[in-house]
Design an enzyme around this catalytic site. Sequence first.
Site, PDB file in Angstrom:
ATOM      1  N   PRO A  95     -54.735  48.176  34.737  1.00 35.27           N
ATOM      2  CA  PRO A  95     -54.468  47.136  35.599  1.00 35.27           C
ATOM      3  C   PRO A  95     -55.319  46.150  36.109  1.00 35.27           C
ATOM      4  O   PRO A  95     -56.621  47.003  35.637  1.00 35.27           O
ATOM      5  CB  PRO A  95     -54.316  48.397  36.826  1.00 35.27           C
ATOM      6  CG  PRO A  95     -54.811  49.550  36.738  1.00 35.27           C
ATOM      7  CD  PRO A  95     -55.927  49.345  35.080  1.00 35.27           C
ATOM      8  N   GLU A  96     -55.028  45.844  35.777  1.00 29.31           N
ATOM      9  CA  GLU A  96     -55.731  44.210  36.845  1.00 29.31           C
ATOM     10  C   GLU A  96     -55.320  44.305  38.092  1.00 29.31           C
ATOM     11  O   GLU A  96     -53.440  44.231  38.486  1.00 29.31           O
ATOM     12  CB  GLU A  96     -55.814  42.850  35.973  1.00 29.31           C
ATOM     13  CG  GLU A  96     -57.362  42.985  35.190  1.00 29.31           C
ATOM     14  CD  GLU A  96     -57.783  41.785  34.608  1.00 29.31           C
ATOM     15  OE1 GLU A  96     -57.487  41.258  35.611  1.00 29.31           O
ATOM     16  OE2 GLU A  96     -57.635  42.228  33.288  1.00 29.31           O
TER      17      GLU A  96
END
Length: 275
Positions: free
Chosen positions: A2-3
């Site tokens: 994830p960002e």
Amino acid sequence: MPELPEVEVVRTGLASLLLGKKVVSAKAFRADLRYPLPDFSLLTAYKLQAIRRRSKYLLFDFYSDDQSPKTLVWHLGMTGQFHVLPKAMSGEKHEHVRFDFDDGSSLRYRDARRFGFAGLLSTADWSQHAWFKHLGVEPLRDAFDVAELLSHCRGRKAPIKNMIMDAHVVVGVGNIYAAESLFLAGIHPARAAGRISQKRLSMLVTAIKTTLAAAIQAGGSSISDFVQVDGKPGYFAHTFHVYGREGESCMRCGVKIRKITQAGRSSFYCPSCQH
DNA sequence: CTGAAGACCTGCCTGC
DNA sequence: TGCAGGCAGGTCTTCA
């Protein structure tokens, strides 16, 4: 995985399925991920009140009628995934933690590389924990503006890309969105942070906000193994301007995209559009 | 203090 | 077909 946009998409997905549910049982299948795991059984009989996000952390707020509120903090690392499945469904490969709820649904955490981590904190003072104490501003908040960015960049020789990926400066900007934002702002990723004009830093602030907001809108774009919380593959095709496009033509000018290594990470940029 | 490099892990892709 | 090598979204620690 994830960002910031992916974490936000996971947050809303989990909230839509789990808010108000009561924990019937909770357990981990190993003692640690990146760090030792907390005793999840302490959440038994607690109800999930809210799911918030700070930086790339998910904050699950739990309450009970007779005990003090707790906040379960979770970072997905590189490959962490949450799925909500029926209780009876058997565990998947690399499933490390599960929470069963009173409606028969079951929250599973998978993480192949085990870079994720979790902690069980008091709701009153989670933000004082070392994980949060020194974090910079949220990029989508008004507090992230050119004055804020300038205050960190002034006099610094570090490359601007490292600066915007530094969570002490601004949180949530990872390798992909850093590259895309710098392209939009026309700034070379290796340029010294202290040698960029206020006007161009202002464009960078706008580019970061625009890029992140668009990715959230698209349902979390980036990742090849991004999976939605219902367990269905959720890969949203997304066209990046520069990320992962070494040797391909710049969509704006046609010049070939280049790749360099900065701080051990790949950086992609257009040598003609970015200076 | 600053900035760079290494460490943590497994899976997947490439090339021989 | 097998296998070594390189690389991957993040963060923390160590070292110069």
